[in-house]
Scaffold this motif. Sequence first.
Motif, short mmCIF file in Angstrom:
data_model
loop_
_atom_site.label_atom_id
_atom_site.label_comp_id
_atom_site.label_asym_id
_atom_site.label_seq_id
_atom_site.Cartn_x
_atom_site.Cartn_y
_atom_site.Cartn_z
N MET A 50 0.83 -1.20 0.00
CA MET A 50 0.00 0.00 0.00
C MET A 50 0.87 1.26 0.00
O MET A 50 0.59 2.23 -0.72
N ALA A 51 1.93 1.24 0.81
CA ALA A 51 2.82 2.40 0.90
C ALA A 51 3.56 2.66 -0.40
O ALA A 51 3.98 3.79 -0.68
N LEU A 52 3.71 1.62 -1.21
CA LEU A 52 4.37 1.75 -2.51
C LEU A 52 3.37 2.01 -3.64
O LEU A 52 3.74 1.99 -4.82
N ASP A 53 2.11 2.21 -3.27
CA ASP A 53 1.05 2.52 -4.23
C ASP A 53 0.82 1.41 -5.25
O ASP A 53 0.46 1.66 -6.41
N ILE A 54 1.01 0.16 -4.84
CA ILE A 54 0.68 -0.97 -5.70
C ILE A 54 -0.85 -1.04 -5.80
O ILE A 54 -1.55 -1.02 -4.78
N GLU A 109 -4.46 -1.89 -8.68
CA GLU A 109 -5.05 -2.74 -9.72
C GLU A 109 -4.31 -2.55 -11.05
O GLU A 109 -4.03 -1.43 -11.46
N GLY A 110 -4.00 -3.68 -11.68
CA GLY A 110 -3.29 -3.65 -12.95
C GLY A 110 -1.79 -3.77 -12.83
O GLY A 110 -1.11 -4.08 -13.81
N ASP A 111 -1.25 -3.54 -11.61
CA ASP A 111 0.18 -3.70 -11.40
C ASP A 111 0.53 -5.19 -11.27
O ASP A 111 -0.33 -6.02 -10.95
N GLU A 112 1.80 -5.49 -11.47
CA GLU A 112 2.30 -6.85 -11.26
C GLU A 112 3.42 -6.81 -10.22
O GLU A 112 4.25 -5.89 -10.20
N VAL A 113 3.42 -7.83 -9.38
CA VAL A 113 4.46 -7.97 -8.36
C VAL A 113 4.99 -9.39 -8.44
O VAL A 113 4.22 -10.36 -8.37
N ILE A 114 6.30 -9.52 -8.57
CA ILE A 114 6.93 -10.82 -8.73
C ILE A 114 7.33 -11.39 -7.37
O ILE A 114 7.92 -10.68 -6.55
N LEU A 162 -4.82 -6.15 -3.19
CA LEU A 162 -4.79 -4.78 -3.71
C LEU A 162 -5.21 -4.71 -5.17
O LEU A 162 -5.13 -3.65 -5.80
N GLY A 163 -5.63 -5.83 -5.72
CA GLY A 163 -6.04 -5.87 -7.12
C GLY A 163 -4.89 -6.03 -8.09
O GLY A 163 -5.09 -6.05 -9.31
N ALA A 164 -3.68 -6.15 -7.55
CA ALA A 164 -2.51 -6.38 -8.40
C ALA A 164 -2.42 -7.87 -8.74
O ALA A 164 -3.13 -8.70 -8.17
N ARG A 165 -1.53 -8.19 -9.64
CA ARG A 165 -1.40 -9.56 -10.11
C ARG A 165 -0.12 -10.19 -9.57
O ARG A 165 0.98 -9.68 -9.83
N PRO A 166 -0.24 -11.28 -8.80
CA PRO A 166 0.97 -12.00 -8.40
C PRO A 166 1.59 -12.69 -9.63
O PRO A 166 0.90 -13.39 -10.37
N VAL A 167 2.85 -12.45 -9.84
CA VAL A 167 3.60 -13.10 -10.92
C VAL A 167 4.69 -13.93 -10.26
O VAL A 167 5.50 -13.40 -9.50
N PHE A 168 4.68 -15.22 -10.54
CA PHE A 168 5.60 -16.12 -9.85
C PHE A 168 6.85 -16.38 -10.66
O PHE A 168 6.83 -16.40 -11.90
N ALA A 181 13.34 -14.36 -11.80
CA ALA A 181 12.61 -13.15 -11.46
C ALA A 181 12.76 -12.10 -12.57
O ALA A 181 11.77 -11.47 -12.97
N GLU A 182 13.95 -11.94 -13.07
CA GLU A 182 14.16 -10.93 -14.12
C GLU A 182 13.41 -11.32 -15.39
O GLU A 182 12.86 -10.46 -16.09
N ALA A 183 13.39 -12.61 -15.69
CA ALA A 183 12.68 -13.07 -16.89
C ALA A 183 11.18 -12.82 -16.80
O ALA A 183 10.50 -12.76 -17.84
N ALA A 184 10.65 -12.68 -15.59
CA ALA A 184 9.21 -12.47 -15.41
C ALA A 184 8.80 -11.01 -15.48
O ALA A 184 7.60 -10.69 -15.43
N ILE A 185 9.75 -10.10 -15.60
CA ILE A 185 9.43 -8.66 -15.61
C ILE A 185 8.73 -8.28 -16.91
O ILE A 185 9.10 -8.72 -18.00
N THR A 186 7.66 -7.47 -16.78
CA THR A 186 6.93 -6.92 -17.92
C THR A 186 6.80 -5.40 -17.69
O THR A 186 7.17 -4.89 -16.63
N PRO A 187 6.25 -4.68 -18.65
CA PRO A 187 6.03 -3.24 -18.44
C PRO A 187 5.12 -2.92 -17.26
O PRO A 187 5.12 -1.79 -16.75
N ARG A 188 4.35 -3.90 -16.78
CA ARG A 188 3.43 -3.66 -15.66
C ARG A 188 4.04 -4.00 -14.30
O ARG A 188 3.43 -3.76 -13.26
#
Length: 371
Positions: free
Chosen positions: A69-73, A75-80, A96-102, A117-124
Amino acid sequence: MKVPIVDLGPQHQALRPKLMAAFERILDSQKFVLGAEVEEFEKEVALYCETPFAIGCASGSDALLLALMALDITEGDEVITSPFTFFATGSAISRLGARPVFADINPHTFTIDPAQAEAAITPRTRAIIPVHLYGQCAEMDALLEICKRHNLALVEDAAQAIGAEDHRRRAGSMGEIGCFSFYPSKNLGAAGDAGMLTTIREPLAARLRRLRVHGGENEYHHDEVGINSRLDAIQAAMLRVKLCYLESWSEARREKATGYTKFFETADLGFELRPPYLRPNSRHIFHQYVVRVPKYRDELIAHLAKHGIAARVYYPVPLHEQKCFSYLCYRLGEFPESESAARETLALPCFPELTATQQDHVMETVSSFQA
C-alpha cells in the motif's frame, strides 16, 4: 520420547517472571494499543535490524499488505514473488487488485531465483518480493541490481528471518521495506499475532505509520484510506523481554543445525537426504531446519511419527497450484523447482530448547529408517 517440531514451554517457563511483569505493567498502565511501549519496541527492533525506522503492526500478513500500500501498488500492477512460500505473500498482492507473478526458486536455497525473477518482468511490473525462507536471505545483490536496472521496488518478506544476514547486512535493511512476523512459533514470537515493518526511508516510515491507523496522522482526520493494523502494547512488552535473548536463541538454533548437518553428511543412510545449503557470506538463523528427501519423504515422516517425532512439511501446495489463484492460469510443471521442493522437503525439530537427548533421538530414528 516425544519430540515436537517446536516447544515454547521451556522458553516461557524460564522467562515467566519477566513476561508476567511486562503483562502487569501494561495492565496497570491501561494503554493497550500502540503508545510508549510500542514505540520503545520499534526503536529496539530498528537497532537490531540496523535500519533507521521500524513500524509495528498487527501481523506479518498485514506488514506485507501495508508495504505494498505504501508503494502505491494497485489494480493492474504486477508484483513478482516466489510460489514456494506462505500464502500471505501472494495474498497481499492480490488483495490490492494487483497480479501476483511467480518466478521459480533456486533448488538449493528454496529462495527466488534472480534470473527467473528478471525473466518475469513486464512493463506492468512494479516490485519484487523475495522471501527469506526458513531463516536464510535470498540472493540480495543480484535482486537489488535487477530492481535498480528496471526501476522496481524491492520488499523483503523477512517473516522467518529476523537476524539473518546477507554479506553482513541484516534482513529487512536491504530493500525499500522489510516485513516481519512475530507469530508465536517464530524465532521472536509474541503471545498472539504481531508484525513489524522496517525501512531506511523516512517518507515511507511516515506513510506506514498513517496507513496502519486508517490513513490518518491525527484522530478523526484521514489523509487516505488505510487499515486498522495497530500493534498491541501487551505484545510489544512481551516481545521486548524476548528480544534480549534473540541472539543467543538464534545461535542455539545454528548449533543444533550444525549438529544435524554433521551427522547427516557422515551417516550411512539407506536413502538420500540432503541437509540445508548455506549460502556463502550469509547468516542462516534456522527458523526451520529443512532437509530434502527426493524419495520416501512421506514414508520417513510416518517413521518419525511412530517414534514420537514431529516432522512437518511446509508449503505442500505451491501458490500457483492454489485454487484461489487459478485465475492466473499457471500450469502444473511451470515451476518445476517449487513443485519438487513441495514434494521432497520436510522440517525436523530445531529450536533453542531442543535437548541433546531429543536431537540424538531424531538423528538415530532417521538413520534407522529402512527405505
